[in-house]
Scaffold this motif. Structure first.
Motif, PDB file in Angstrom:
ATOM      1  N   LEU A 312      24.944  -2.908  35.357  1.00  0.00           N
ATOM      2  CA  LEU A 312      23.741  -2.075  35.410  1.00  0.00           C
ATOM      3  C   LEU A 312      23.997  -0.727  34.743  1.00  0.00           C
ATOM      4  N   ASP A 313      25.133  -0.104  35.026  1.00  0.00           N
ATOM      5  CA  ASP A 313      25.462   1.170  34.381  1.00  0.00           C
ATOM      6  C   ASP A 313      25.581   1.003  32.869  1.00  0.00           C
ATOM      7  N   ARG A 314      26.168  -0.087  32.432  1.00  0.00           N
ATOM      8  CA  ARG A 314      26.350  -0.330  30.992  1.00  0.00           C
ATOM      9  C   ARG A 314      24.997  -0.508  30.300  1.00  0.00           C
ATOM     10  N   LEU A 315      24.130  -1.320  30.886  1.00  0.00           N
ATOM     11  CA  LEU A 315      22.828  -1.561  30.264  1.00  0.00           C
ATOM     12  C   LEU A 315      21.977  -0.300  30.242  1.00  0.00           C
ATOM     13  N   ARG A 316      22.005   0.466  31.323  1.00  0.00           N
ATOM     14  CA  ARG A 316      21.250   1.711  31.350  1.00  0.00           C
ATOM     15  C   ARG A 316      21.812   2.697  30.340  1.00  0.00           C
ATOM     16  N   GLY A 317      23.145   2.712  30.199  1.00  0.00           N
ATOM     17  CA  GLY A 317      23.768   3.599  29.221  1.00  0.00           C
ATOM     18  C   GLY A 317      23.377   3.260  27.794  1.00  0.00           C
ATOM     19  N   LYS A 318      23.102   1.990  27.539  1.00  0.00           N
ATOM     20  CA  LYS A 318      22.691   1.560  26.205  1.00  0.00           C
ATOM     21  C   LYS A 318      21.173   1.629  26.002  1.00  0.00           C
ATOM     22  N   GLY A 319      20.454   2.090  27.036  1.00  0.00           N
ATOM     23  CA  GLY A 319      19.014   2.263  26.900  1.00  0.00           C
ATOM     24  C   GLY A 319      18.213   0.983  26.982  1.00  0.00           C
ATOM     25  N   VAL A 320      18.740  -0.054  27.630  1.00  0.00           N
ATOM     26  CA  VAL A 320      17.998  -1.312  27.771  1.00  0.00           C
ATOM     27  C   VAL A 320      16.803  -1.079  28.686  1.00  0.00           C
ATOM     28  N   ALA A 321      15.613  -1.402  28.221  1.00  0.00           N
ATOM     29  CA  ALA A 321      14.391  -1.168  28.990  1.00  0.00           C
ATOM     30  C   ALA A 321      14.356  -2.045  30.238  1.00  0.00           C
ATOM     31  N   GLY A 322      14.101  -1.405  31.388  1.00  0.00           N
ATOM     32  CA  GLY A 322      13.991  -2.152  32.634  1.00  0.00           C
ATOM     33  C   GLY A 322      15.259  -2.896  32.993  1.00  0.00           C
ATOM     34  N   ALA A 323      16.428  -2.252  32.841  1.00  0.00           N
ATOM     35  CA  ALA A 323      17.703  -2.931  33.071  1.00  0.00           C
ATOM     36  C   ALA A 323      17.786  -3.599  34.447  1.00  0.00           C
ATOM     37  N   PRO A 324      17.371  -2.940  35.559  1.00  0.00           N
ATOM     38  CA  PRO A 324      17.440  -3.633  36.857  1.00  0.00           C
ATOM     39  C   PRO A 324      16.586  -4.899  36.902  1.00  0.00           C
ATOM     40  N   LEU A 325      15.423  -4.859  36.260  1.00  0.00           N
ATOM     41  CA  LEU A 325      14.550  -6.035  36.249  1.00  0.00           C
ATOM     42  C   LEU A 325      15.168  -7.166  35.441  1.00  0.00           C
ATOM     43  N   ILE A 326      15.791  -6.821  34.311  1.00  0.00           N
ATOM     44  CA  ILE A 326      16.423  -7.838  33.462  1.00  0.00           C
ATOM     45  C   ILE A 326      17.561  -8.533  34.210  1.00  0.00           C
ATOM     46  N   ILE A 327      18.346  -7.746  34.954  1.00  0.00           N
ATOM     47  CA  ILE A 327      19.459  -8.330  35.704  1.00  0.00           C
ATOM     48  C   ILE A 327      18.944  -9.259  36.798  1.00  0.00           C
ATOM     49  N   MET A 328      17.887  -8.853  37.500  1.00  0.00           N
ATOM     50  CA  MET A 328      17.350  -9.719  38.556  1.00  0.00           C
ATOM     51  C   MET A 328      16.714 -10.979  37.983  1.00  0.00           C
ATOM     52  N   ALA A 329      16.099 -10.873  36.805  1.00  0.00           N
ATOM     53  CA  ALA A 329      15.540 -12.065  36.168  1.00  0.00           C
ATOM     54  C   ALA A 329      16.648 -13.036  35.771  1.00  0.00           C
ATOM     55  N   GLY A 330      17.711 -12.509  35.183  1.00  0.00           N
ATOM     56  CA  GLY A 330      18.846 -13.361  34.836  1.00  0.00           C
ATOM     57  C   GLY A 330      19.474 -13.983  36.076  1.00  0.00           C
ATOM     58  N   GLY A 331      19.535 -13.209  37.157  1.00  0.00           N
ATOM     59  CA  GLY A 331      20.094 -13.724  38.399  1.00  0.00           C
ATOM     60  C   GLY A 331      19.284 -14.891  38.948  1.00  0.00           C
ATOM     61  N   ALA A 332      17.959 -14.823  38.817  1.00  0.00           N
ATOM     62  CA  ALA A 332      17.110 -15.913  39.304  1.00  0.00           C
ATOM     63  C   ALA A 332      17.388 -17.204  38.549  1.00  0.00           C
ATOM     64  N   ILE A 333      17.596 -17.097  37.245  1.00  0.00           N
ATOM     65  CA  ILE A 333      17.892 -18.295  36.436  1.00  0.00           C
ATOM     66  C   ILE A 333      19.242 -18.888  36.851  1.00  0.00           C
TER      67      ILE A 333
END
Length: 453
Positions: A312-333
């Protein structure tokens, strides 16, 4: 007239500073961590003995789902926020001791139940007792620890959950095996209890040493102007203000809250039925299944939490939009794929490997769930937002996940019926989480920047 008041305030601030710099705070964190361990043991011990209780009381899977999740969640969620206010306006150590006494006695009482209704009542009381622990415990830690080392104190408290999950299954499985070998637990004046009854009794009695250690936990002085001085009315007013803010911005919060709630369902749909899956699908005994689940939880759980926070820190540091949402979506898959693996694996070792990946994933998404809500919220409302997020997460995860699987399983036949029910729930969650996260990610970032400003 003002000099004595100013002197008293200065003395209190010096006392607070002494609490923050002394070594005693580590004792506080350790005891609170042990209380957290006991709470999670009593929460998950029901999962360990699901199959023996099913056979003893002739229960349906829907009833088992209600016992595993909904019964606990009803008052846990209903009391979490109000007890947070009580923790800010009363003696927190005493509040924790009262809650611990209630939930451990309710766990002991479960050993003597003879019907679904009475067992369900004990699970409700367990949830009510445990509702005070996190609000009061976090309040104590924030008082004893300075901001520079609060994260370390909180991590000790949080480790109690990981150890509790592991001990509930690993230690509980070993104890269950011993009780089964000896034919139950003999008690003077009561007679012989069935092994599943003995597990409830031992789990509840494990709280006694922690209660004794809590007697040496001192209630620290409050800062001048704190809620305990202002009174409960002022604290309730602050809570209403916080909820008013959340309501006024509900359109911004709704996608995150929905994704967080469905993420909770993906986790509890599997973990609440994990013991039954290994017993029914892979022909393990309840004791052996518990030991396997506990071992996996102790190893994969902490690794998932740490890795999820790092990503999460890495994705936010790189400016990924909605990083927490992206991680939870990947987690669901990942949850869906690993649930299929556990239920349909050709052998027990393969199923265990998939379950290890599932536990890693289910803890991997937790930092995104907790931090994501905080990033959306201005500082002065973060306490209320965190309590509300926890309430929604628990109510959806425990209230819906286990019961949905049980209700679907009751309408399926064959040895894979329970596995099919878990997969159906996981598919439904993926169909909600993934498109919602994709559509909401940019609005999430815009809301996050507004909150920071």
């Amino acid at each position: 007239m003002n000099a004595p008041i100013a002197s008293a305030s200065a003395d209190r601030l010096r006392s607070i500073a002494d609490h923050e710099t002394g070594a005693y705070k580590w004792y506080v964190a350790a005891v609170l961590g042990l209380a957290h361990t006991i709470a999670v043991i009593d929460r998950f011990v029901m999962v360990l003995v699901t199959e023996p209780i099913r056979a003893a009381m002739q229960l349906s899977d829907t009833q088992l789902g209600l016992l595993q999740g909904t019964g606990f969640a009803i008052l846990y969620c209903g009391f979490a926020v109000p007890l947070g206010c009580v923790a800010d306006a009363t003696n927190r150590r005493n509040l924790i001791m009262a809650g611990l006494s209630l939930w451990s006695l309710a766990t002991i009482a479960a050993a003597f139940t003879t019907s679904f209704e009475t067992l369900f009542a004990t699970r409700i009381l367990v949830g009510m007792g445990e509702a005070c622990l996190i609000p009061a415990g976090m309040s104590l830690l924030a008082t004893y620890f300075a901001p520079a080392n609060l994260a370390r104190g909180t991590s000790i408290f949080g480790l109690g959950a990981n150890f509790g999950y592991g001990f509930a299954f690993l230690g509980g499985g070993a104890i269950l095996a011993g009780l089964q070998a000896s034919g139950g637990l003999a008690l003077p004046g009561i007679g012989r209890l069935e092994p599943w009854q003995g597990i409830f009794l031992i789990a509840g009695a494990a709280a006694v040493p922690v209660l004794i250690m809590l007697l040496w936990l001192r209630e620290p002085p409050r800062r001048p102007g704190s809620a305990v001085e202002k009174g409960m009315a002022a604290q309730l007013g602050a809570m209403r203000e916080g909820f008013g803010y959340l309501w006024a911005n509900l359109r911004s919060y709704a996608p995150f809250l929905l994704i967080g709630a469905m993420t909770a369902v993906t986790g509890y749909a599997m973990t609440s039925w994990s013991s039954s899956l290994f017993v029914r699908v892979h022909a393990m005994s309840a004791a052996d299944a518990g030991k396997l689940i506990g071992l996996i939880g102790v190893i994969a759980g902490p690794l998932g939490t740490i890795s999820g926070g790092y990503l999460l820190d890495r994705l936010r540091g790189k400016g990924v939009a909605g990083a927490p949402l992206i991680i939870m979506a990947g987690g669901a898959i990942v949850a869906l794929l690993t649930a299929i693996g556990v239920g349909y694996a050709p052998s027990l070792p393969v199923a265990a490997a998939f379950f290890c990946l599932f536990i890693f994933e289910s803890t991997f998404v937790l930092p995104s769930l907790y931090v994501g809500m905080q990033l959306l919220t201005p500082d002065r409302y973060r306490g209320v937002a965190a309590s509300f997020n926890m309430m929604i997460y628990t109510l959806a995860g425990l209230g819906l996940g286990p019961t949905a699987v049980g209700a679907i399983s009751d309408h399926l036949t064959g040895s894979k019926g329970l596995a099919e029910a878990v997969v159906i729930v996981e598919v439904a969650m993926v169909l909600i989480i993934v498109p919602t996260a994709w559509l909401a990610r940019r609005r999430y970032d815009a809301r996050m920047r507004a909150a920071a400003a």
